[in-house]
Design a protein around this motif. Sequence first.
Motif, short mmCIF file in Angstrom:
data_model
loop_
_atom_site.label_atom_id
_atom_site.label_comp_id
_atom_site.label_asym_id
_atom_site.label_seq_id
_atom_site.Cartn_x
_atom_site.Cartn_y
_atom_site.Cartn_z
N ILE A 32 0.86 -1.19 0.00
CA ILE A 32 0.00 0.00 0.00
C ILE A 32 0.89 1.23 0.00
CG2 ILE A 32 -1.73 1.30 1.29
CD1 ILE A 32 -2.82 -1.34 2.30
N THR A 33 0.67 2.10 -0.98
CA THR A 33 1.50 3.30 -1.09
C THR A 33 0.85 4.54 -0.50
OG1 THR A 33 0.65 3.67 -3.32
CG2 THR A 33 2.72 2.46 -3.13
N ALA A 34 -0.48 4.51 -0.29
CA ALA A 34 -1.16 5.66 0.29
C ALA A 34 -2.55 5.27 0.75
CB ALA A 34 -1.26 6.79 -0.73
N ALA A 35 -3.08 6.06 1.66
CA ALA A 35 -4.44 5.83 2.15
C ALA A 35 -5.26 7.10 1.94
CB ALA A 35 -4.42 5.47 3.63
N VAL A 36 -6.51 6.91 1.56
CA VAL A 36 -7.49 7.99 1.49
C VAL A 36 -8.61 7.58 2.45
CG1 VAL A 36 -9.19 9.19 0.04
CG2 VAL A 36 -6.95 8.56 -0.90
N ILE A 37 -8.92 8.46 3.37
CA ILE A 37 -9.92 8.14 4.38
C ILE A 37 -11.19 8.92 4.09
CG2 ILE A 37 -10.47 8.27 6.84
CD1 ILE A 37 -7.50 7.80 7.40
N VAL A 38 -12.32 8.24 4.14
CA VAL A 38 -13.62 8.87 3.91
C VAL A 38 -14.34 8.96 5.25
CG1 VAL A 38 -15.83 8.72 2.70
CG2 VAL A 38 -13.73 7.95 1.57
N THR A 39 -14.93 10.11 5.52
CA THR A 39 -15.62 10.32 6.78
C THR A 39 -16.94 11.05 6.56
OG1 THR A 39 -15.34 11.11 9.06
CG2 THR A 39 -14.47 12.51 7.29
N THR A 40 -17.67 11.22 7.62
CA THR A 40 -18.91 12.01 7.59
C THR A 40 -18.77 13.10 8.66
OG1 THR A 40 -19.94 10.48 9.15
CG2 THR A 40 -20.38 10.13 6.79
N PRO A 41 -19.56 14.17 8.58
CA PRO A 41 -19.40 15.29 9.51
C PRO A 41 -20.01 15.02 10.89
CG PRO A 41 -21.14 15.79 7.97
CD PRO A 41 -20.55 14.47 7.54
N GLN A 42 -19.43 14.08 11.61
CA GLN A 42 -19.82 13.81 12.98
C GLN A 42 -18.58 13.64 13.82
OE1 GLN A 42 -21.59 11.03 11.00
NE2 GLN A 42 -23.41 12.24 10.63
N GLU A 43 -18.66 14.04 15.07
CA GLU A 43 -17.50 14.00 15.94
C GLU A 43 -16.93 12.59 16.07
OE1 GLU A 43 -16.01 15.85 20.18
OE2 GLU A 43 -18.13 15.94 19.67
N LEU A 44 -17.79 11.60 16.24
CA LEU A 44 -17.30 10.23 16.38
C LEU A 44 -16.57 9.77 15.12
CD1 LEU A 44 -17.07 7.70 18.09
CD2 LEU A 44 -19.30 6.98 17.23
N SER A 45 -17.06 10.17 13.96
CA SER A 45 -16.39 9.82 12.70
C SER A 45 -15.01 10.44 12.64
CB SER A 45 -17.23 10.30 11.51
OG SER A 45 -18.45 9.62 11.48
N TYR A 46 -14.89 11.67 13.11
CA TYR A 46 -13.59 12.34 13.10
C TYR A 46 -12.61 11.63 14.03
CZ TYR A 46 -15.81 16.23 10.61
OH TYR A 46 -16.47 17.00 9.69
N VAL A 47 -13.10 11.09 15.13
CA VAL A 47 -12.25 10.32 16.04
C VAL A 47 -11.71 9.09 15.30
CG1 VAL A 47 -12.24 8.91 18.14
CG2 VAL A 47 -13.35 11.16 18.15
N ASP A 48 -12.58 8.42 14.56
CA ASP A 48 -12.14 7.25 13.77
C ASP A 48 -11.09 7.63 12.74
OD1 ASP A 48 -13.65 5.31 15.04
OD2 ASP A 48 -15.33 5.45 13.64
N VAL A 49 -11.25 8.81 12.13
CA VAL A 49 -10.26 9.28 11.15
C VAL A 49 -8.91 9.46 11.81
CG1 VAL A 49 -9.58 11.21 9.67
CG2 VAL A 49 -11.91 10.33 9.58
#
Length: 127
Positions: A45-62
Motif C-alpha cells: 500500500i503506497t497511500a491511504a485515502v480516508i472517507v468520513t462524515t461530519p460527525q465528531e465520532l467519525s472524526y475520532v475514527d479518522v
Amino acid sequence: RGPIVTQLLDQFITGTNWGSLDYLIIDMPPGTGDIQLTLTQKLNITAAVIVTTPQELSYVDVQLGIEMFDSVNVPCIAVVENMAYLELEKSTITKKPKFDYSPLRGAFAEKLKEAGVDASATNDLAA
C-alpha cells in the motif's frame, strides 16, 4: 472472528487474478483492526485515502486511522468528507440548522494539519 476474516481476506487477495493494476481501491469499515493491519502487511500500500462524515465520532475514527496508517508507514494523502454539503433541517424556533458543524470542521482541519494531511483542498474542512 479476526482469524476467519483474515483468512478470507488472504484468500481474496492471493486467489484473485488482478492483472496489471494502477489502483486498487478497498472500501473498509471504520477502525484499526485486523483487516486494516492485514492489508498493510499483505499488500504494498503506497497511500491511504480516508472517507468520513461530519460527525465528531467519525472524526475520532479518522484520527485513529491516520495514526494506524502512520504506524505502518502508509501516508494518508487525503480525507474525503462524505455528506459535506448535507443541508440539515432547520429549527422551527431559531430558523438555524439544528446542528452547526462549522466549529467541529475547523477543529478537525487543525488536527489533520497536525497529522500532516493537507486539508486545504477541501472547502468545508479548510475552515
